[in-house]
Write an enzyme that holds these catalytic residues in place. Structure first.
Site, short mmCIF file in Angstrom:
data_model
loop_
_atom_site.label_atom_id
_atom_site.label_comp_id
_atom_site.label_asym_id
_atom_site.label_seq_id
_atom_site.Cartn_x
_atom_site.Cartn_y
_atom_site.Cartn_z
N ASP A 146 0.83 -1.20 0.00
CA ASP A 146 0.00 0.00 0.00
C ASP A 146 0.87 1.26 0.00
O ASP A 146 1.82 1.35 0.78
CB ASP A 146 -0.90 0.04 1.23
CG ASP A 146 -1.91 -1.08 1.25
OD1 ASP A 146 -2.24 -1.62 0.17
OD2 ASP A 146 -2.39 -1.42 2.36
N ASP A 175 -0.52 -3.50 -4.38
CA ASP A 175 -1.84 -3.63 -3.76
C ASP A 175 -2.57 -2.31 -3.88
O ASP A 175 -2.70 -1.77 -4.97
CB ASP A 175 -1.69 -4.10 -2.30
CG ASP A 175 -3.00 -4.63 -1.74
OD1 ASP A 175 -3.97 -4.76 -2.48
OD2 ASP A 175 -3.06 -4.91 -0.53
N ASP A 179 -5.50 2.72 1.65
CA ASP A 179 -6.32 1.71 2.33
C ASP A 179 -6.57 2.07 3.78
O ASP A 179 -5.68 2.56 4.49
CB ASP A 179 -5.62 0.35 2.28
CG ASP A 179 -5.82 -0.38 0.96
OD1 ASP A 179 -6.31 0.26 0.00
OD2 ASP A 179 -5.48 -1.57 0.89
N ARG A 228 -11.80 -0.41 -7.18
CA ARG A 228 -11.62 0.17 -5.84
C ARG A 228 -11.30 1.66 -5.90
O ARG A 228 -10.22 2.10 -5.49
CB ARG A 228 -10.55 -0.57 -5.04
CG ARG A 228 -10.84 -2.06 -4.88
CD ARG A 228 -9.82 -2.72 -3.95
NE ARG A 228 -10.10 -4.15 -3.82
CZ ARG A 228 -9.44 -4.97 -3.03
NH1 ARG A 228 -8.43 -4.51 -2.30
NH2 ARG A 228 -9.75 -6.25 -2.96
#
Length: 352
Positions: A146, A175, A179, A228
């Protein structure tokens, strides 16, 4: 200091830019987000120096502004020990601390293949930085892949005028870019760029991780993201005046009871930009003033509930803070001129 500028922006001059502007959105709630305001200002040119600045404070709550210049990478980011910090090598570790500002100054701050991890922390500001190519597999790895990751009892984070980018998706070792999980609340992402990634970011790591929320996204550019943008599991998110370009598979994915207020965003050359995708655990949305320019929509199915082709509200969300909406037609121009690191902390002045 702020100067009037053309084309609907205000130009802020940020050599010590931690003081320019203030938090917006949900980061203003729950007591507000002020970062290291009022604390000592320290300059850092390596990750080790960032950690040392945290560790040299009187306590883990002593306010500090860390001005960052240069390239921060694995080679210059070591663990530093102290009573006021809990750091680790190969990642910028903001763990079990509070009242910290990280701000890029001078020629800029680039975190190269090195993520920023916020855990059990509160009142954190990150501004005017670039974080790129953080991997969870391959070499070198950092922060679970991340760019910026928040987890476990995080409160009040404002990330502003930053550029978060990868060079591919999970198969290339990356990734998420932004997040939040395991009880992370009161976060704002503003005037930032998220691009070239399989995953833009998530709120909630699973359908049962629904303790996160109260997140605002405004005046951001999401570009060349597969999915996302973001993924919402439970909680409330407010998304306004963002520009979405080339969302390749899906965009705002509201799931597991999440509620998204989606105002005056410009979606362009994208697919399935809003809905519940890849699950039968429904989420909800309130929509107003959005533009869908060359957006395609898939057919509904058991695990696929696109909001379009004519998105309608299926919930109502009350926003507790004041905010102004730019006209949707102005959003691409305003975001192009203002979003990302190295833009002088420019902000919209409400016109274009």
């Amino acid at each position: 200091m702020a100067l009037a500028a053309a084309s609907g922006v205000v130009l802020s001059v940020p050599e010590a830019s931690a003081a320019a502007g203030g938090a917006t959105g949900y980061a203003t709630q729950n007591g507000g987000t002020t970062g290291g305001a009022g604390g000592q200002t320290v300059r850092a040119t390596t990750g080790t120096e960032i950690h040392a600045a945290l560790c040299n404070r009187a306590s883990s709550t002593t306010p500090i502004i860390i001005e960052v210049e240069g390239t921060i990478n694995h080679g210059n980011t070591a663990k530093v020990s102290g009573d006021s910090c809990n750091t680790a090598a190969g990642v910028i570790e903001l763990k079990q601390i509070s009242n910290v500002t990280l701000v890029g100054v001078g020629s800029g701050a680039v975190f190269d293949q090195l993520g920023i991890h916020i855990r059990e922390a509160r009142n954190i500001i990150i501004r005017n930085v670039t974080v790129k190519n953080v991997k969870k597999s391959g070499s070198p790895t950092s922060n679970g892949g991340d760019a910026i990751g928040m987890e476990r009892n995080v409160r009040n984070v404002w990330v502003d005028h930053s550029t978060l980018e990868a060079s591919g998706g999970e198969s290339e070792g990356y990734d998420g870019l932004f997040d939040m999980k395991d009880n992370t609340q009161y976060v704002t992402l503003s005037y930032s760029i998220l691009r070239n990634s399989g995953r833009g970011g998530l709120i909630g790591s699973s359908e049962s991780d629904v303790s996160n929320g109260y997140v605002t996204f405004h005046h951001n550019l999401y570009e060349n993201i597969d999915s996302r943008a973001p993924l919402l599991r439970g909680g409330i998110a407010h998304l306004y005046n963002n520009h979405y370009v080339h969302l390749n598979e899906s965009g705002i994915n509201s799931r597991a009871g999440a509620r998204a207020k989606v105002d005056n965003n410009y979606f362009e050359d994208s697919k399935d930009v809003l809905g519940t995708f890849y699950t039968d655990a429904a989420g909800y949305w309130q929509v107003s003033g959005n533009t869908f320019d060359n957006v395609t929509w898939s057919s509904p199915g058991e695990d696929n509930n696109p909001a379009g082709p004519n998105p309608q509200s299926n919930t109502s969300v009350t926003i507790p803070y004041a905010y102004g909406l730019d006209a949707t037609a102005c959003v691409p121009d305003i975001v192009e001129r203002t979003a990302g690191a190295g833009k002088g902390l420019q902000e919209s002045n409400g016109s274009c």
